[in-house]
Scaffold this motif. Structure first.
Motif, PDB file in Angstrom:
ATOM      1  N   MET A 113       0.817  -1.205   0.000  1.00  0.00           N
ATOM      2  CA  MET A 113       0.000   0.000   0.000  1.00  0.00           C
ATOM      3  C   MET A 113       0.858   1.265   0.000  1.00  0.00           C
ATOM      4  O   MET A 113       0.826   2.067  -0.915  1.00  0.00           O
ATOM      5  N   LEU A 114       1.675   1.420   1.070  1.00  0.00           N
ATOM      6  CA  LEU A 114       2.609   2.546   1.124  1.00  0.00           C
ATOM      7  C   LEU A 114       4.022   1.991   1.003  1.00  0.00           C
ATOM      8  O   LEU A 114       4.428   1.118   1.778  1.00  0.00           O
ATOM      9  N   GLN A 115       4.770   2.517   0.036  1.00  0.00           N
ATOM     10  CA  GLN A 115       6.141   2.049  -0.184  1.00  0.00           C
ATOM     11  C   GLN A 115       7.074   3.252  -0.174  1.00  0.00           C
ATOM     12  O   GLN A 115       6.945   4.159  -1.004  1.00  0.00           O
ATOM     13  N   ILE A 116       7.994   3.255   0.770  1.00  0.00           N
ATOM     14  CA  ILE A 116       8.996   4.312   0.886  1.00  0.00           C
ATOM     15  C   ILE A 116      10.336   3.707   0.501  1.00  0.00           C
ATOM     16  O   ILE A 116      10.860   2.833   1.205  1.00  0.00           O
ATOM     17  N   ASP A 117      10.883   4.153  -0.619  1.00  0.00           N
ATOM     18  CA  ASP A 117      12.104   3.558  -1.181  1.00  0.00           C
ATOM     19  C   ASP A 117      13.245   4.564  -1.203  1.00  0.00           C
ATOM     20  O   ASP A 117      13.215   5.525  -1.977  1.00  0.00           O
ATOM     21  N   HIS A 118      14.236   4.353  -0.339  1.00  0.00           N
ATOM     22  CA  HIS A 118      15.473   5.148  -0.337  1.00  0.00           C
ATOM     23  C   HIS A 118      15.163   6.649  -0.348  1.00  0.00           C
ATOM     24  O   HIS A 118      15.762   7.417  -1.122  1.00  0.00           O
ATOM     25  N   VAL A 119      14.266   7.061   0.530  1.00  0.00           N
ATOM     26  CA  VAL A 119      13.802   8.448   0.530  1.00  0.00           C
ATOM     27  C   VAL A 119      14.716   9.343   1.369  1.00  0.00           C
ATOM     28  O   VAL A 119      15.110   9.002   2.484  1.00  0.00           O
ATOM     29  N   SER A 120      15.059  10.475   0.788  1.00  0.00           N
ATOM     30  CA  SER A 120      15.826  11.510   1.480  1.00  0.00           C
ATOM     31  C   SER A 120      15.052  12.819   1.389  1.00  0.00           C
ATOM     32  O   SER A 120      14.272  13.036   0.451  1.00  0.00           O
ATOM     33  N   THR A 121      15.284  13.676   2.382  1.00  0.00           N
ATOM     34  CA  THR A 121      14.702  15.013   2.337  1.00  0.00           C
ATOM     35  C   THR A 121      15.570  15.945   3.168  1.00  0.00           C
ATOM     36  O   THR A 121      16.426  15.507   3.947  1.00  0.00           O
TER      37      THR A 121
ATOM     38  N   VAL B 120       4.258  -0.286   4.348  1.00  0.00           N
ATOM     39  CA  VAL B 120       3.027  -0.599   5.074  1.00  0.00           C
ATOM     40  C   VAL B 120       2.124  -1.357   4.115  1.00  0.00           C
ATOM     41  O   VAL B 120       1.684  -0.812   3.100  1.00  0.00           O
ATOM     42  N   GLY B 121       1.861  -2.619   4.422  1.00  0.00           N
ATOM     43  CA  GLY B 121       0.987  -3.416   3.584  1.00  0.00           C
ATOM     44  C   GLY B 121      -0.480  -3.185   3.913  1.00  0.00           C
ATOM     45  O   GLY B 121      -0.821  -2.631   4.962  1.00  0.00           O
ATOM     46  N   THR B 122      -1.348  -3.608   3.042  1.00  0.00           N
ATOM     47  CA  THR B 122      -2.781  -3.470   3.269  1.00  0.00           C
ATOM     48  C   THR B 122      -3.190  -4.215   4.536  1.00  0.00           C
ATOM     49  O   THR B 122      -2.864  -5.384   4.717  1.00  0.00           O
ATOM     50  N   GLY B 123      -3.880  -3.507   5.430  1.00  0.00           N
ATOM     51  CA  GLY B 123      -4.353  -4.113   6.663  1.00  0.00           C
ATOM     52  C   GLY B 123      -3.303  -4.277   7.741  1.00  0.00           C
ATOM     53  O   GLY B 123      -3.571  -4.872   8.785  1.00  0.00           O
ATOM     54  N   GLN B 124      -2.112  -3.730   7.545  1.00  0.00           N
ATOM     55  CA  GLN B 124      -1.038  -3.855   8.525  1.00  0.00           C
ATOM     56  C   GLN B 124      -0.964  -2.645   9.450  1.00  0.00           C
ATOM     57  O   GLN B 124      -1.311  -1.530   9.061  1.00  0.00           O
ATOM     58  N   MET B 125      -0.479  -2.878  10.683  1.00  0.00           N
ATOM     59  CA  MET B 125      -0.073  -1.791  11.561  1.00  0.00           C
ATOM     60  C   MET B 125       1.436  -1.882  11.720  1.00  0.00           C
ATOM     61  O   MET B 125       1.951  -2.879  12.209  1.00  0.00           O
ATOM     62  N   VAL B 126       2.117  -0.843  11.272  1.00  0.00           N
ATOM     63  CA  VAL B 126       3.576  -0.812  11.278  1.00  0.00           C
ATOM     64  C   VAL B 126       4.039   0.250  12.260  1.00  0.00           C
ATOM     65  O   VAL B 126       3.531   1.381  12.270  1.00  0.00           O
ATOM     66  N   GLY B 127       5.014  -0.099  13.091  1.00  0.00           N
ATOM     67  CA  GLY B 127       5.580   0.840  14.040  1.00  0.00           C
ATOM     68  C   GLY B 127       6.807   1.532  13.471  1.00  0.00           C
ATOM     69  O   GLY B 127       7.653   0.890  12.841  1.00  0.00           O
ATOM     70  N   LEU B 128       6.890   2.829  13.679  1.00  0.00           N
ATOM     71  CA  LEU B 128       8.066   3.626  13.320  1.00  0.00           C
ATOM     72  C   LEU B 128       8.656   4.133  14.629  1.00  0.00           C
ATOM     73  O   LEU B 128       8.069   4.995  15.292  1.00  0.00           O
TER      74      LEU B 128
ATOM     75  N   TYR C 107       2.735  -5.020  16.620  1.00  0.00           N
ATOM     76  CA  TYR C 107       2.799  -4.591  15.234  1.00  0.00           C
ATOM     77  C   TYR C 107       3.020  -5.765  14.292  1.00  0.00           C
ATOM     78  O   TYR C 107       3.571  -6.792  14.662  1.00  0.00           O
ATOM     79  N   ASP C 108       2.606  -5.548  13.052  1.00  0.00           N
ATOM     80  CA  ASP C 108       2.926  -6.521  12.011  1.00  0.00           C
ATOM     81  C   ASP C 108       4.382  -6.383  11.579  1.00  0.00           C
ATOM     82  O   ASP C 108       5.010  -7.356  11.145  1.00  0.00           O
ATOM     83  N   ASP C 109       4.916  -5.180  11.705  1.00  0.00           N
ATOM     84  CA  ASP C 109       6.312  -4.932  11.368  1.00  0.00           C
ATOM     85  C   ASP C 109       6.755  -3.672  12.103  1.00  0.00           C
ATOM     86  O   ASP C 109       5.920  -2.826  12.474  1.00  0.00           O
TER      87      ASP C 109
ATOM     88  N   GLY D 191      -9.077   9.057   6.515  1.00  0.00           N
ATOM     89  CA  GLY D 191      -8.157   7.938   6.342  1.00  0.00           C
ATOM     90  C   GLY D 191      -8.871   6.642   6.031  1.00  0.00           C
ATOM     91  O   GLY D 191      -8.810   5.672   6.796  1.00  0.00           O
ATOM     92  N   THR D 192      -9.524   6.608   4.907  1.00  0.00           N
ATOM     93  CA  THR D 192     -10.286   5.414   4.522  1.00  0.00           C
ATOM     94  C   THR D 192      -9.370   4.255   4.154  1.00  0.00           C
ATOM     95  O   THR D 192      -9.779   3.095   4.194  1.00  0.00           O
ATOM     96  N   LYS D 193      -8.110   4.573   3.807  1.00  0.00           N
ATOM     97  CA  LYS D 193      -7.169   3.517   3.397  1.00  0.00           C
ATOM     98  C   LYS D 193      -5.936   3.433   4.299  1.00  0.00           C
ATOM     99  O   LYS D 193      -5.422   2.351   4.546  1.00  0.00           O
ATOM    100  N   LEU D 194      -5.458   4.581   4.778  1.00  0.00           N
ATOM    101  CA  LEU D 194      -4.213   4.591   5.553  1.00  0.00           C
ATOM    102  C   LEU D 194      -4.251   5.709   6.589  1.00  0.00           C
ATOM    103  O   LEU D 194      -4.664   6.831   6.284  1.00  0.00           O
ATOM    104  N   LEU D 195      -3.801   5.380   7.807  1.00  0.00           N
ATOM    105  CA  LEU D 195      -3.651   6.379   8.865  1.00  0.00           C
ATOM    106  C   LEU D 195      -2.176   6.522   9.207  1.00  0.00           C
ATOM    107  O   LEU D 195      -1.474   5.526   9.407  1.00  0.00           O
ATOM    108  N   LEU D 196      -1.705   7.767   9.293  1.00  0.00           N
ATOM    109  CA  LEU D 196      -0.383   8.086   9.794  1.00  0.00           C
ATOM    110  C   LEU D 196      -0.571   8.745  11.154  1.00  0.00           C
ATOM    111  O   LEU D 196      -1.128   9.850  11.237  1.00  0.00           O
ATOM    112  N   LEU D 197      -0.122   8.093  12.214  1.00  0.00           N
ATOM    113  CA  LEU D 197      -0.312   8.582  13.573  1.00  0.00           C
ATOM    114  C   LEU D 197       1.046   8.907  14.173  1.00  0.00           C
ATOM    115  O   LEU D 197       1.834   8.016  14.476  1.00  0.00           O
TER     116      LEU D 197
END
Length: 219
Positions: free
Chosen positions: A1-9, A24-32, A200-202, A151-157
């Motif tokens: 669903m959300l793919q962050i690849d080698h991101v810099s800012t 972040v895959g569909t239906g997953q809760m990922v911890g940062l 978390y899932d990941d 956030g019908t598809k993804l929540l960033l908390l």
């Protein structure tokens, strides 16, 4: 669903993220996870378009987010709960919840409010109160409600439990737990390095603006 690849800012020419990877895959809760200043908020702000991508790529359902204006995130079904809540003090609770819904051309206010109040019925009692009249913990609930409204598809908390009294932190945890059980896709950040990975899932650990392994190798 959300793919962050080698991101810099960068902020004012100072690199705050370096080649970060996260999925972040569909239906997953990922911890940062990372200490204060590690880059968690910068990463979420980059996903939301508040900071520019200076390297790498962020895709959401195969859409390159760098090609979309920041206000388009709500229309794509991405909700963002800011660490500092980001409410408009003079607006009511309900108006704050509806702000991103009004930006979307596909969402209707009543169904989204019904959904939000279903998860957090206590907000119905304060719907006409101005945000500035709420406690910090109550404002966190409203910020979560606003993110959920679009956030019908993804929540960033971003640090949802930071600075919140134990009772309200537990209430937030209950709502997030219910969302997870219902397979809502969630990316949630926090600074507790002793987190329970089973929640978390990941989990992605970030240090000095980079994935932990990369950061350790670079320093």
């Amino acid at each position: 669903m959300l793919q962050i690849d080698h991101v810099s800012t960068a902020i004012a020419s100072v690199r705050v993220l370096r080649d970060v990877n996260l999925t972040v895959g569909t239906g997953q809760m990922v911890g940062l996870v990372g200490r204060n200043g590690a880059g968690k908020t910068s990463l979420m702000r980059t996903v939301m378009g508040h900071l520019p991508v200076t390297g790498g790529r962020i895709t959401f359902e195969d859409i390159d987010l760098s090609t979309r204006p920041k206000h388009a995130r709500a229309a794509l079904g991405i909700g963002f709960m800011q660490e500092d809540r980001g409410l408009v003090p003079e607006l009511t609770v309900e108006e704050n919840i509806l702000l991103p819904v009004w930006v979307s051309k596909s969402l209707k206010p009543k169904p989204r409010l019904d959904l939000v109040y279903g998860y957090m019925p206590e907000l119905t009692e304060m719907r006409d109160r101005r945000a500035l009249q709420l406690s910090g913990g109550q404002q966190k609930l409203v910020a979560l409600a606003r993110a959920l409204a679009v956030g019908t598809k993804l929540l960033l908390l971003d640090e949802p439990f930071e600075g919140v009294a134990p009772a309200l932190a537990q209430r937030l945890a209950d709502v997030i737990g219910r969302l997870r059980a219902e397979k809502q896709s969630i990316l949630i950040s926090h600074s507790d390095m002793n987190h329970d990975k089973s929640l978390y899932d990941d989990v992605t650990v970030i240090e000095r603006g980079a994935n932990a392994a990369a950061g350790a190798a670079a320093h």
